[in-house]
Design a protein around this motif. Sequence first.
Motif, PDB file in Angstrom:
ATOM      1  N   VAL A  29       0.833  -1.210   0.000  1.00 18.54           N
ATOM      2  CA  VAL A  29       0.000   0.000   0.000  1.00 18.54           C
ATOM      3  C   VAL A  29       0.863   1.254   0.000  1.00 18.54           C
ATOM      4  O   VAL A  29       0.585   2.215  -0.724  1.00 18.54           O
ATOM      5  CB  VAL A  29      -0.965  -0.012   1.208  1.00 18.54           C
ATOM      6  N   ILE A  30       1.924   1.263   0.800  1.00 23.88           N
ATOM      7  CA  ILE A  30       2.810   2.433   0.845  1.00 23.88           C
ATOM      8  C   ILE A  30       3.517   2.643  -0.493  1.00 23.88           C
ATOM      9  O   ILE A  30       3.611   3.769  -0.993  1.00 23.88           O
ATOM     10  CB  ILE A  30       3.820   2.295   1.998  1.00 23.88           C
ATOM     11  N   LEU A  31       4.006   1.566  -1.089  1.00 22.65           N
ATOM     12  CA  LEU A  31       4.690   1.695  -2.377  1.00 22.65           C
ATOM     13  C   LEU A  31       3.732   2.148  -3.475  1.00 22.65           C
ATOM     14  O   LEU A  31       4.065   3.028  -4.271  1.00 22.65           O
ATOM     15  CB  LEU A  31       5.337   0.363  -2.765  1.00 22.65           C
ATOM     16  N   LEU A  32       2.555   1.560  -3.525  1.00 24.90           N
ATOM     17  CA  LEU A  32       1.577   1.937  -4.547  1.00 24.90           C
ATOM     18  C   LEU A  32       1.094   3.366  -4.334  1.00 24.90           C
ATOM     19  O   LEU A  32       0.952   4.132  -5.290  1.00 24.90           O
ATOM     20  CB  LEU A  32       0.404   0.962  -4.533  1.00 24.90           C
ATOM     21  N   GLY A  33       0.862   3.738  -3.082  1.00 24.09           N
ATOM     22  CA  GLY A  33       0.427   5.107  -2.796  1.00 24.09           C
ATOM     23  C   GLY A  33       1.482   6.131  -3.172  1.00 24.09           C
ATOM     24  O   GLY A  33       1.165   7.177  -3.734  1.00 24.09           O
ATOM     25  N   GLY A  34       2.726   5.851  -2.885  1.00 25.94           N
ATOM     26  CA  GLY A  34       3.806   6.757  -3.265  1.00 25.94           C
ATOM     27  C   GLY A  34       3.952   6.884  -4.770  1.00 25.94           C
ATOM     28  O   GLY A  34       4.176   7.971  -5.296  1.00 25.94           O
ATOM     29  N   TYR A  35       3.785   5.774  -5.467  1.00 28.43           N
ATOM     30  CA  TYR A  35       3.869   5.798  -6.920  1.00 28.43           C
ATOM     31  C   TYR A  35       2.731   6.627  -7.514  1.00 28.43           C
ATOM     32  O   TYR A  35       2.942   7.428  -8.423  1.00 28.43           O
ATOM     33  CB  TYR A  35       3.823   4.365  -7.460  1.00 28.43           C
ATOM     34  N   LEU A  36       1.535   6.439  -6.996  1.00 30.27           N
ATOM     35  CA  LEU A  36       0.389   7.180  -7.516  1.00 30.27           C
ATOM     36  C   LEU A  36       0.478   8.665  -7.175  1.00 30.27           C
ATOM     37  O   LEU A  36       0.092   9.516  -7.984  1.00 30.27           O
ATOM     38  CB  LEU A  36      -0.911   6.580  -6.977  1.00 30.27           C
ATOM     39  N   LEU A  37       0.988   9.006  -5.986  1.00 28.44           N
ATOM     40  CA  LEU A  37       1.134  10.417  -5.624  1.00 28.44           C
ATOM     41  C   LEU A  37       2.198  11.117  -6.454  1.00 28.44           C
ATOM     42  O   LEU A  37       2.096  12.307  -6.712  1.00 28.44           O
ATOM     43  CB  LEU A  37       1.474  10.546  -4.145  1.00 28.44           C
ATOM     44  N   ALA A  38       3.216  10.393  -6.864  1.00 30.85           N
ATOM     45  CA  ALA A  38       4.295  10.996  -7.649  1.00 30.85           C
ATOM     46  C   ALA A  38       3.801  11.471  -9.006  1.00 30.85           C
ATOM     47  O   ALA A  38       4.350  12.422  -9.562  1.00 30.85           O
ATOM     48  CB  ALA A  38       5.430  10.003  -7.826  1.00 30.85           C
ATOM     49  N   ASP A  39       2.765  10.841  -9.553  1.00 28.19           N
ATOM     50  CA  ASP A  39       2.237  11.227 -10.858  1.00 28.19           C
ATOM     51  C   ASP A  39       0.951  12.045 -10.759  1.00 28.19           C
ATOM     52  O   ASP A  39       0.289  12.271 -11.753  1.00 28.19           O
ATOM     53  CB  ASP A  39       1.967   9.982 -11.702  1.00 28.19           C
ATOM     54  N   SER A  40       0.597  12.481  -9.562  1.00 29.58           N
ATOM     55  CA  SER A  40      -0.660  13.202  -9.390  1.00 29.58           C
ATOM     56  C   SER A  40      -0.435  14.711  -9.443  1.00 29.58           C
ATOM     57  O   SER A  40       0.686  15.199  -9.569  1.00 29.58           O
ATOM     58  CB  SER A  40      -1.311  12.818  -8.064  1.00 29.58           C
ATOM     59  N   LEU A  41      -1.527  15.438  -9.303  1.00 27.68           N
ATOM     60  CA  LEU A  41      -1.447  16.899  -9.261  1.00 27.68           C
ATOM     61  C   LEU A  41      -0.842  17.396  -7.954  1.00 27.68           C
ATOM     62  O   LEU A  41      -0.444  18.550  -7.857  1.00 27.68           O
ATOM     63  CB  LEU A  41      -2.846  17.505  -9.435  1.00 27.68           C
ATOM     64  N   LEU A  42      -0.776  16.527  -6.952  1.00 28.69           N
ATOM     65  CA  LEU A  42      -0.216  16.923  -5.666  1.00 28.69           C
ATOM     66  C   LEU A  42       1.301  16.858  -5.632  1.00 28.69           C
ATOM     67  O   LEU A  42       1.920  17.289  -4.659  1.00 28.69           O
ATOM     68  CB  LEU A  42      -0.775  16.020  -4.562  1.00 28.69           C
ATOM     69  N   ALA A  43       1.918  16.327  -6.655  1.00 32.82           N
ATOM     70  CA  ALA A  43       3.370  16.146  -6.663  1.00 32.82           C
ATOM     71  C   ALA A  43       4.135  17.459  -6.453  1.00 32.82           C
ATOM     72  O   ALA A  43       5.075  17.487  -5.655  1.00 32.82           O
ATOM     73  CB  ALA A  43       3.809  15.452  -7.942  1.00 32.82           C
ATOM     74  N   PRO A  44       3.785  18.569  -7.129  1.00 36.11           N
ATOM     75  CA  PRO A  44       4.521  19.817  -6.866  1.00 36.11           C
ATOM     76  C   PRO A  44       4.380  20.307  -5.423  1.00 36.11           C
ATOM     77  O   PRO A  44       5.332  20.806  -4.835  1.00 36.11           O
ATOM     78  CB  PRO A  44       3.906  20.815  -7.839  1.00 36.11           C
ATOM     79  N   ALA A  45       3.196  20.131  -4.835  1.00 36.19           N
ATOM     80  CA  ALA A  45       3.002  20.551  -3.443  1.00 36.19           C
ATOM     81  C   ALA A  45       3.832  19.701  -2.490  1.00 36.19           C
ATOM     82  O   ALA A  45       4.435  20.218  -1.555  1.00 36.19           O
ATOM     83  CB  ALA A  45       1.525  20.474  -3.086  1.00 36.19           C
ATOM     84  N   ILE A  46       3.858  18.403  -2.731  1.00 33.18           N
ATOM     85  CA  ILE A  46       4.646  17.509  -1.886  1.00 33.18           C
ATOM     86  C   ILE A  46       6.125  17.821  -2.041  1.00 33.18           C
ATOM     87  O   ILE A  46       6.879  17.818  -1.073  1.00 33.18           O
ATOM     88  CB  ILE A  46       4.328  16.043  -2.233  1.00 33.18           C
ATOM     89  N   ASN A  47       6.544  18.113  -3.272  1.00 32.74           N
ATOM     90  CA  ASN A  47       7.944  18.423  -3.533  1.00 32.74           C
ATOM     91  C   ASN A  47       8.378  19.683  -2.792  1.00 32.74           C
ATOM     92  O   ASN A  47       9.481  19.746  -2.249  1.00 32.74           O
ATOM     93  CB  ASN A  47       8.177  18.561  -5.033  1.00 32.74           C
ATOM     94  N   SER A  48       7.509  20.689  -2.758  1.00 25.93           N
ATOM     95  CA  SER A  48       7.868  21.920  -2.061  1.00 25.93           C
ATOM     96  C   SER A  48       7.926  21.721  -0.557  1.00 25.93           C
ATOM     97  O   SER A  48       8.711  22.354   0.131  1.00 25.93           O
ATOM     98  CB  SER A  48       6.895  23.053  -2.416  1.00 25.93           C
TER      99      SER A  48
END
Length: 51
Positions: A29-48
């Motif tokens: 679940v953690i690996l799949l969730g991280g993979y899906l978040l990396a390609d989502s619209l939230l990626a720039p917010a998480i990166n900042s």
Amino acid sequence: MDVPLWLALIVVGYLGIKLIRPPWWLVAVILLGGYLLADSLLAPAINSVVK
């Protein structure tokens, strides 16, 4: 010494699984969730937040 990111993640993941022994479904679940978040619209917010 330059270590590829994928190799570092494999080593840290292996050690974490051997030492902490979480359930396999939680790891998946953690690996799949991280993979899906990396390609989502939230990626720039998480990166900042991370940097």
